[in-house]
Scaffold this active site. Structure first.
Site, PDB file in Angstrom:
ATOM      1  N   HIS A 121      -3.330  -4.970   1.655  1.00  0.00           N
ATOM      2  CA  HIS A 121      -2.688  -5.209   2.957  1.00  0.00           C
ATOM      3  C   HIS A 121      -2.597  -6.715   3.223  1.00  0.00           C
ATOM      4  CE1 HIS A 121      -2.443  -1.182   4.954  1.00  0.00           C
ATOM      5  NE2 HIS A 121      -3.214  -0.887   3.915  1.00  0.00           N
ATOM      6  N   CYS A 161       0.832  -1.197   0.000  1.00  0.00           N
ATOM      7  CA  CYS A 161       0.000   0.000   0.000  1.00  0.00           C
ATOM      8  C   CYS A 161       0.878   1.263   0.000  1.00  0.00           C
ATOM      9  CB  CYS A 161      -0.992  -0.057   1.152  1.00  0.00           C
ATOM     10  SG  CYS A 161      -2.428   0.942   0.827  1.00  0.00           S
ATOM     11  N   GLU A 184      -0.972  -8.308   5.217  1.00  0.00           N
ATOM     12  CA  GLU A 184      -0.755  -8.636   6.631  1.00  0.00           C
ATOM     13  C   GLU A 184      -2.071  -8.709   7.397  1.00  0.00           C
ATOM     14  OE1 GLU A 184      -0.510  -5.750   5.294  1.00  0.00           O
ATOM     15  OE2 GLU A 184      -0.964  -4.149   6.733  1.00  0.00           O
TER      16      GLU A 184
HETATM   17  N1  GLN Z   1      -3.391   6.428   0.787  1.00  0.00           N
HETATM   18  C1  GLN Z   1      -2.236   6.106   1.543  1.00  0.00           C
HETATM   19  C2  GLN Z   1      -1.024   6.882   1.060  1.00  0.00           C
HETATM   20  O1  GLN Z   1      -1.125   7.766   0.300  1.00  0.00           O
HETATM   21  C3  GLN Z   1      -1.948   4.632   1.514  1.00  0.00           C
HETATM   22  C4  GLN Z   1      -3.013   3.870   2.250  1.00  0.00           C
HETATM   23  C5  GLN Z   1      -2.525   2.648   2.951  1.00  0.00           C
HETATM   24  O2  GLN Z   1      -1.326   2.391   3.062  1.00  0.00           O
HETATM   25  N2  GLN Z   1      -3.465   1.889   3.461  1.00  0.00           N
HETATM   26  O3  GLN Z   1       0.066   6.620   1.469  1.00  0.00           O
END
Ligand code: GLN
Length: 193
Positions: free
Chosen positions: A174, A81, A176
């Site tokens: 994610h 992410c 995890e």
């Molecule tokens: N939107 C987040 C960012 O810009 C990422 C979201 C996340 O890691 N769950 O870093």
């Protein structure tokens, strides 16, 4: 055999669950907040969280250049992410001063799934896994372009969500949070850890 030590970048975000999965797989982990802690690790997880904040904290902690150097020297990395965003070549809709580490040839739109569907779940067909992986997406980045060097291991509606370039693996979701350690195992195998 000496147990490898994997660092989990712990400046901000969802680092604890990654460490728990890796430990359950018999890998020693260390939380990385300084360049000294980064130096001995044999792989690095960059977790979800907020990529703009992580980028700023990397700079403030003096870790940005040492991290760039270790990655350039071939340190295996697993970004999820926000970690995907940080490792990408090009970030859209980020902050102007946000750093892209450029370790995987992706163009990624931060929060690219928009506000209305800012979180969703999807059963992914992942190359190399026998059964689908239940993936949780939270304000996920959308991969808009993947370069020729990038292997796309899973997609949602045609957009790559799990990508690999050498020993760098990135997930827009994610892994995890799914009580399923197969994506972590995949990376550890790629990384030779
Ligand atoms: N939107 C987040 C960012 O810009 C990422 C979201 C996340 O890691 N769950 O870093």
């Amino acid at each position: 055999m000496v147990t490898p030590t994997v660092g989990v970048l712990a400046l901000q975000g969802a680092f604890a669950a990654h460490a728990a999965i890796l430990e359950s797989l018999g890998v020693a982990t260390v939380e990385v907040r300084t360049a000294d802690q980064l130096a001995p690790v044999e792989g690095l997880v960059i977790p979800g969280g907020e990529s703009t904040t992580m980028s700023m904290l990397l700079e403030r902690s003096g870790m940005l250049e040492p991290l760039r150097q270790r990655l350039a020297d071939g340190l295996p990395a697993f970004g999820t992410c926000a970690g995907l965003i940080l490792l990408a070549a090009e970030i859209r809709d980020g902050r102007d001063d946000q750093h892209a580490l450029g370790m995987i040839d992706l163009t990624v739109a931060r929060n690219g799934y928009g506000r209305q569907i800012d979180s969703f779940e999807s059963d992914l067909d992942v190359a190399g896994l026998d059964t689908p992986f239940h993936a949780v997406f939270i304000r996920a980045p959308r991969v808009e372009r993947a370069g020729d060097e990038v292997e796309v291991l899973a997609s949602v509606d045609g957009d790559p969500v799990l990508c690999r370039q050498g020993a760098v693996l990135v997930a827009g979701f994610h892994p995890e949070l799914s009580d399923d350690d197969r994506i972590h195992k995949l990376w550890l195998a790629d990384a030779g850890l």
